[in-house]
Design an enzyme around this catalytic site. Structure first.
Site, PDB file in Angstrom:
ATOM      1  N   ARG A 226      61.774 -43.282 -47.277  1.00 28.01           N
ATOM      2  CA  ARG A 226      61.142 -44.612 -47.680  1.00 28.01           C
ATOM      3  C   ARG A 226      60.876 -44.481 -49.279  1.00 28.01           C
ATOM      4  NH1 ARG A 226      55.829 -47.187 -45.028  1.00 28.01           N
ATOM      5  NH2 ARG A 226      54.873 -45.301 -45.854  1.00 28.01           N
TER       6      ARG A 226
ATOM      7  N   MET B 139      48.726 -72.874 -31.854  1.00 34.46           N
ATOM      8  CA  MET B 139      48.349 -72.640 -33.249  1.00 34.46           C
ATOM      9  C   MET B 139      46.752 -72.243 -33.234  1.00 34.46           C
ATOM     10  SD  MET B 139      48.633 -75.210 -36.653  1.00 34.46           S
ATOM     11  CE  MET B 139      50.619 -74.846 -36.560  1.00 34.46           C
TER      12      MET B 139
ATOM     13  N   LYS C  68      44.247 -50.224 -48.166  1.00 34.24           N
ATOM     14  CA  LYS C  68      45.216 -51.128 -48.442  1.00 34.24           C
ATOM     15  C   LYS C  68      45.103 -52.379 -47.515  1.00 34.24           C
ATOM     16  CE  LYS C  68      48.551 -48.554 -45.542  1.00 34.24           C
ATOM     17  NZ  LYS C  68      49.514 -47.601 -45.862  1.00 34.24           N
TER      18      LYS C  68
ATOM     19  N   TYR D  56      52.086 -75.113 -24.014  1.00 36.15           N
ATOM     20  CA  TYR D  56      53.326 -75.634 -24.393  1.00 36.15           C
ATOM     21  C   TYR D  56      54.326 -74.512 -23.552  1.00 36.15           C
ATOM     22  CZ  TYR D  56      51.513 -77.283 -28.675  1.00 36.15           C
ATOM     23  OH  TYR D  56      51.007 -78.428 -29.495  1.00 36.15           O
TER      24      TYR D  56
HETATM   25  C1  PLP Z   1      48.884 -46.514 -45.046  1.00 35.06           C
HETATM   26  C2  PLP Z   1      48.799 -44.897 -45.541  1.00 35.06           C
HETATM   27  C3  PLP Z   1      48.165 -44.062 -45.073  1.00 35.06           C
HETATM   28  C4  PLP Z   1      47.199 -44.271 -43.862  1.00 35.06           C
HETATM   29  O1  PLP Z   1      47.892 -44.431 -42.569  1.00 35.06           O
HETATM   30  P1  PLP Z   1      47.024 -44.604 -41.188  1.00 35.06           P
HETATM   31  O2  PLP Z   1      48.121 -44.270 -40.195  1.00 35.06           O
HETATM   32  O3  PLP Z   1      46.648 -45.908 -41.184  1.00 35.06           O
HETATM   33  O4  PLP Z   1      46.285 -43.567 -41.143  1.00 35.06           O
HETATM   34  C5  PLP Z   1      48.223 -42.906 -45.406  1.00 35.06           C
HETATM   35  N1  PLP Z   1      49.146 -42.524 -46.470  1.00 35.06           N
HETATM   36  C6  PLP Z   1      50.173 -43.550 -47.001  1.00 35.06           C
HETATM   37  C7  PLP Z   1      50.990 -43.012 -47.965  1.00 35.06           C
HETATM   38  C8  PLP Z   1      49.910 -44.530 -46.328  1.00 35.06           C
HETATM   39  O5  PLP Z   1      50.900 -45.592 -47.053  1.00 35.06           O
END
Ligand code: PLP
Length: 354
Positions: free
Chosen positions: A128, A298, A34, A250
């Site tokens: 969640r 930046m 992802k 800055y």
């Molecule tokens: C992102 C995610 C993972 C992977 O988590 P890591 O900490 O990057 O290994 C596994 N399961 C779900 C449901 C996730 O959203």
């Protein structure tokens, strides 16, 4: 051309996948790609992780990009579908979906589309996504009666696999409800893979460890045998000599208390370097460790060259990678490696090696 670049090492991805496989054997490995492959580029990540048994993404667009690139593995949508009209493509392209709420069950019950693979998600305390343990069993039987559903895997996601309290309470909750169920099960993220072998079950879901960063604060990726998949580099484009009392950048956040030499690096927060990095954040110039100074702007940041007399315009700079762990930069900036990797900006050219 600005000299900045992110180099993606596919052999490091493949190596880290082997570490997961060796650790979690005989569980199957669902590689989480992802967020544009944790910032490495979705297809760059997939190519390095091609030996994974499955991939996990968020959106249908990412799943289709993987299918179009020829990947035949199972692909899981981690948040499931967002509307019923996605179910047709999901079924046609053989994409699996998380089901985490009643609205998604209703979408399945009300569609004529069949042959859908589902990961039913339990909420074991993260609050969640997912069904509370009390309603999980009834939800499962409802799903099992759904003729649209081809097969079911049971899953949860831990809120504290990387922390001292660990996973014992949520894992016990999960086990109590699903103990007598013969469905495949998946619960472990990277931290859980590394810390709790009892959570490996049928499928593990590693993300961050595949990219060579640590899921556990205070324990380095290298200590787990992982290699950085991304090396973020640039060059010195100017140098300045500072007299005692002169400031840089800055807000004049850093003032020299001795004569110093400073390098200006072609990398700033618009490239994804954290603006919150304080004075003293680790960085390497020509392979030698030094520190950032002053406020990150930046497009540029400052490095201390006082102890590096040979460093000059054109000297190579490693922001993070093999030599400077992304986790060390993240710790200094008050964040985690995940955020830095994901935030590398689209304007940074990516080169794939290995
Ligand atoms: C992102 C995610 C993972 C992977 O988590 P890591 O900490 O990057 O290994 C596994 N399961 C779900 C449901 C996730 O959203």
């Amino acid at each position: 051309m600005r000299p900045i670049q992110a180099t993606i090492d596919r052999s490091a991805l493949n190596h880290n996948l082997s570490v997961v496989k060796a650790t979690a054997k005989p569980s199957k490995v669902m590689a989480v790609v992802k967020a544009n492959g944790y910032g490495h580029g979705l297809l760059n990540a997939a190519k390095g992780l091609a030996a994974a048994d499955a991939f996990a993404v968020l959106g249908l667009d990412e799943a289709l990009a993987l299918r179009n690139a020829g990947y035949q593995q199972e692909i899981l949508l981690l948040e499931g579908v967002f509307s019923a009209d996605e179910l047709l493509v999901v079924s046609n392209q053989n994409i699996s979906i998380v089901v985490h709420c009643d609205a998604q069950i209703e979408m399945l019950e009300n569609t004529h589309i069949e042959s859908i693979s589902v990961y039913l998600k339990m909420n074991t305390g993260m609050n969640r996504l997912g069904f509370k343990p009390e309603v999980f069993e009834s939800t499962l039987s409802r799903l099992a009666q759904c003729k649209q559903v081809k097969d079911i895997t049971l899953m949860t996601h831990f809120a504290t696999a990387d922390e001292a309290q660990g996973i014992s309470v949520p894992f016990a909750l999960f086990n109590r409800v699903i103990e007598d169920k013969s469905y495949p099960k998946s619960v472990a993220n990277s931290a859980s893979i590394l810390r709790f072998s009892e959570t490996h079950l049928d499928w593990v879901r590693p993300g961050i460890m595949l990219y060579g960063a640590t899921p556990i604060a205070g324990q380095s990726a290298a200590s787990f045998g992982l290699r950085a998949a991304m090396t973020f580099t640039s060059q010195i484009i100017a140098t300045q000599a500072l007299e005692i009392g002169e400031s840089i950048g800055y807000g004049g956040r850093f003032t020299a208390d001795k004569k110093m030499r400073i390098g200006i690096v072609a990398c700033g927060y618009a490239d994804g370097y954290p603006r919150h990095a304080p004075n003293g954040t680790p960085i390497a110039v020509d392979g030698l460790m030094t520190q950032t100074l002053g406020r990150v702007s930046m497009d540029m940041l400052f490095v201390d060259l006082s102890e590096l007399p040979d460093a000059t315009i054109g000297s190579s700079v490693e922001l993070w990678g093999n030599q400077v762990p992304v986790d060390a930069v993240a710790e200094s900036a008050g964040t985690i490696g995940y955020e830095l990797l994901c935030a590398v900006a689209p304007r940074v050219p990516m080169k794939v090696v290995g």
